[in-house]
Design a protein around this motif. Sequence first.
Motif, short mmCIF file in Angstrom:
data_model
loop_
_atom_site.label_atom_id
_atom_site.label_comp_id
_atom_site.label_asym_id
_atom_site.label_seq_id
_atom_site.Cartn_x
_atom_site.Cartn_y
_atom_site.Cartn_z
N TYR A 82 0.83 -1.20 0.00
CA TYR A 82 0.00 0.00 0.00
C TYR A 82 0.87 1.26 0.00
CZ TYR A 82 -2.49 4.00 1.75
OH TYR A 82 -2.95 5.27 1.89
N SER A 86 0.81 3.81 -2.95
CA SER A 86 0.02 4.99 -2.61
C SER A 86 0.44 6.17 -3.48
CB SER A 86 0.23 5.33 -1.14
OG SER A 86 -0.26 6.63 -0.88
N ARG A 87 -0.51 7.05 -3.72
CA ARG A 87 -0.21 8.24 -4.52
C ARG A 87 0.96 9.01 -3.93
NH1 ARG A 87 -1.94 8.87 -9.73
NH2 ARG A 87 -3.99 7.94 -9.93
N SER A 88 1.14 8.89 -2.62
CA SER A 88 2.26 9.58 -1.99
C SER A 88 3.50 8.70 -1.95
CB SER A 88 1.89 9.97 -0.57
OG SER A 88 0.63 10.58 -0.56
N LEU A 97 -2.99 1.52 -7.08
CA LEU A 97 -3.65 1.23 -5.81
C LEU A 97 -5.14 1.03 -6.03
CD1 LEU A 97 -2.88 0.96 -2.85
CD2 LEU A 97 -3.61 3.30 -2.52
N PHE A 98 -5.70 0.12 -5.25
CA PHE A 98 -7.13 -0.23 -5.33
C PHE A 98 -7.53 -0.77 -6.70
CE2 PHE A 98 -7.32 3.47 -2.19
CZ PHE A 98 -7.07 2.64 -1.13
N GLY A 179 -8.84 -2.69 -1.30
CA GLY A 179 -9.86 -1.80 -0.75
C GLY A 179 -11.25 -2.41 -0.71
N ILE A 181 -13.49 -2.82 -2.91
CA ILE A 181 -14.46 -1.95 -3.57
C ILE A 181 -15.44 -2.80 -4.37
CG2 ILE A 181 -14.77 -0.11 -5.27
CD1 ILE A 181 -11.94 0.80 -4.61
N LYS C 25 -13.15 7.74 -6.24
CA LYS C 25 -13.04 6.90 -5.06
C LYS C 25 -13.33 7.74 -3.81
CE LYS C 25 -9.89 3.36 -6.69
NZ LYS C 25 -9.63 3.81 -8.08
N GLN C 54 -16.72 4.67 -6.17
CA GLN C 54 -16.19 3.44 -5.58
C GLN C 54 -15.90 3.69 -4.12
OE1 GLN C 54 -12.83 2.36 -7.99
NE2 GLN C 54 -14.16 1.34 -9.47
N LEU C 55 -16.49 2.87 -3.25
CA LEU C 55 -16.34 3.08 -1.81
C LEU C 55 -15.19 2.26 -1.25
CD1 LEU C 55 -20.00 3.06 -0.51
CD2 LEU C 55 -18.59 5.00 -1.23
N LEU C 56 -14.35 2.91 -0.44
CA LEU C 56 -13.36 2.19 0.34
C LEU C 56 -13.85 2.21 1.77
CD1 LEU C 56 -11.03 3.63 -1.94
CD2 LEU C 56 -10.36 1.42 -1.01
N ARG C 65 -6.21 8.80 6.46
CA ARG C 65 -4.88 8.55 5.91
C ARG C 65 -4.94 8.42 4.39
NH1 ARG C 65 -0.37 7.03 9.01
NH2 ARG C 65 0.60 6.95 6.96
N LEU C 66 -5.96 7.71 3.91
CA LEU C 66 -6.12 7.54 2.45
C LEU C 66 -6.31 8.89 1.78
CD1 LEU C 66 -8.44 4.38 2.20
CD2 LEU C 66 -5.98 4.51 1.82
N ALA C 68 -5.29 11.84 2.99
CA ALA C 68 -4.06 12.62 3.12
C ALA C 68 -3.02 12.17 2.10
CB ALA C 68 -3.50 12.49 4.54
N ALA C 69 -3.04 10.86 1.77
CA ALA C 69 -2.06 10.34 0.81
C ALA C 69 -2.52 10.57 -0.63
CB ALA C 69 -1.85 8.84 1.05
N GLY C 70 -3.73 11.05 -0.80
CA GLY C 70 -4.23 11.28 -2.15
C GLY C 70 -4.68 10.01 -2.85
N ASP C 71 -4.96 8.97 -2.09
CA ASP C 71 -5.38 7.72 -2.69
C ASP C 71 -6.88 7.66 -2.95
OD1 ASP C 71 -2.82 6.61 -2.88
OD2 ASP C 71 -2.85 6.10 -0.75
N VAL C 72 -7.62 8.60 -2.41
CA VAL C 72 -9.05 8.71 -2.71
C VAL C 72 -9.34 10.16 -3.10
CG1 VAL C 72 -9.82 6.80 -1.25
CG2 VAL C 72 -9.56 9.09 -0.27
N HIS C 225 -2.70 17.20 -4.23
CA HIS C 225 -2.60 16.00 -5.07
C HIS C 225 -3.25 16.31 -6.42
CE1 HIS C 225 -1.14 13.57 -1.79
NE2 HIS C 225 -2.12 14.05 -1.03
N HIS C 227 -3.54 14.79 -9.11
CA HIS C 227 -4.22 13.75 -9.87
C HIS C 227 -5.64 13.49 -9.38
CE1 HIS C 227 -2.45 11.85 -6.33
NE2 HIS C 227 -3.59 11.20 -6.32
#
Lengths: 234, 238, 267
Positions: A82, A86-88, A97-98, A179, A181, C25, C54-56, C65-66, C68-72, C225, C227
Amino acid sequence: MNDILLGLAEAARLIVSFDPELIEITLRSLQVSVGAMVIASAIGLPFGAWLAINRFRMRRVVIALLNALMGLPPVVVGLIVYILLSRSGPFGVLGLLFTPTAMVIAQVIIITPLIASIAHQAIRELWADYHDLLISLNTTKSQRIRALLWDGRRALLTASLAGFGRAIGEVGAIMIVGGNIDHATRVLTTAIALETGKGEFALALALGFVLIALAIAVNFAMHALSRTERSGRW
Amino acid sequence: MVASILPLHLTGLEVHRRGKRLLGPVSMTLKGDGTTVIIGPNGSGKTTFLRALHGLERCTHDAAKWQADEETVRARQAFVFQSPIMMRRSVQDCIAYPLILAGQGKTNARAAAAEWAERVGLSAALTRPAHVLSGGEKQKLALARALIRQPELLFLDEPCANLDGRSTREIEVILADARQSGTRVVMSTHDMGQARRLADDVIFLYGGLIHEAGPKDAFFSAPKTPETRAFLNGDLLP
Amino acid sequence: MKRSVILGAVVSVFVAGVAAAEEMKMAVTTSFANSGLADVLLPQIQADTGLEVQLLIVGTGQALRLGAAGDVDAVLVHARAAEDKFIAEGNATHRREIMYNDFVIIGPAGDPAGAGKATSADEALVAIADAKAPFVSRGDDSGTHKKELSLWASAGVEPTGDWYRAVGAGMGAALNTASGMNGYIMSDRASWLKFGNKGDLALLFAGDPVLFNQYAYMPVNPAKHAHVNNDAAMALEGWLVSDTAKALIDGYTIAGEKLFTFNATAN
């Protein structure tokens, strides 16, 4: 006890009615786990064989490490993958990811040591048997590895299937990197975790039974395939 | 005609394992034709000697001088082990394997393998798994596999141990044929009758050393030392 | 080389399966997902806006955290203090309140601690602590867990001892544990109503305004982020505060009980 019967009944109902969601997550489970098995085998089998025929200074250390990695906690693998995806993270730009691909990556990391280790055991025995002949025939290292992989294919199939078994039943890592989803990364195991969390034990058990049936079916299919092979009599 | 890898000159060849000397020092010349039979009691070093010549044992550096570079030397010899090693393949694929290794196409190699199987009398068993063959058949397979690359030099380590008379006779015929067609044969045996039938030269190994060696007739009719005489009489050596 | 070919093949298989609809997401909390409201909202969102959300489904801590990391692209959570911190760190452009539900106190139907007779949440918790009746806590740093801890604090009770069991699990798993040991637990109403393994448990106390649970929507900051799909996140926010959403949210019931109250205000 009653829950188990209810689960069986629910499993039967889902299967008989070709429940579209069940079919979707079952196929995704297969896709991810078979993908992981194929990639992990492509890495682990030759590595196991290479390890069996080579003598080098750190060999014992590598084998001990490999055996230790077999017990990698999937949650830790999931967390590391992860963070990487991760984007970071360092591979964030890939946008993996996901996605099912991320799940395959995590599972490859989890099952490659297992496949390599079992392959190493099997190939080591075969190598003891073939050693003098292959040396006498003046084979190169890669010719030796190829001969051992080919002639040991039944045992190696078992190694791959062990990897598949671990992958298809795994939930900790793919939950984190996939995730869970709906319609994207939900597979049987993560759906089971979700339904258990909701207290829907009958549905969770039903999915569990489907999972077990799937694992058995894949094992039978692979063995049947290897048996139909002309020279597969040993 | 490709240049020969023989004669082979040995100077002070020794094999050690775990600090113990198993063989040597051996100094001799292996000339380019005929059949050499190595005899001697158990533990005298026959197997070790053959394996050392074939390059399967770690031995004294530079003790063996061939007439060609190492790669050629390795490619032009073959070895038949006392208990033949059967790969988990069909008889045909086992015999074809050395040709495949040498880079021949699968179809050619399999055709050649079928031919060799015929020569050693395994035609009927072509598609059977190698490991279900009888002892005699396995030994014939090993011979065909060794001969298929038409080696200049062929080593055999007691090829007829544990075989019945009929299988032994069949194998001796194949070996005589190979010798006729110019293969240099070096083999060990416990069977003095076989030694007399096949040998041109005889080497008597005793205690890891060449105790006596010479042309067959002289060796058997007039052994020079009491130990050789005793061995040929079937007496127990200390 | 071989490896990358295979990986490529696998990737292409997966990519081929992706639908053409615009996707985004959103990280949501377990309690929201378990309520079943998402199953009602998501199809309508797709119909109205063309967005496939899409739900996490994760804990509040992980959801943030997701984000903050830009993953959603957005988060929908219920933990005010953590949300404010999230905004302060520049992880989201803003915070928009959408709706609230409430927490309820669950326990054995016989109610040995007498929590059901309490007139406030504080009293109910004090009764449980005094009786040293088994109490299951989420113990997972989730929004619900934080809420529970704040209630203990306001009741003036230090929840420690054998009777207090922090299980470190999601709402459903914690409810399973409570059901198994026939203990008390604080749950969001939706999770409780949807919960299929009630056993001997019953709803004992509810209604104190301190038990209200505000959900807020936060789009991830595109300045941090680049993207993230901010357009989609803004479109979703627009829908979530619309009259359509209000009707669906206020009209959602389980076993005849209303779960959520829409309280978004126009900007």
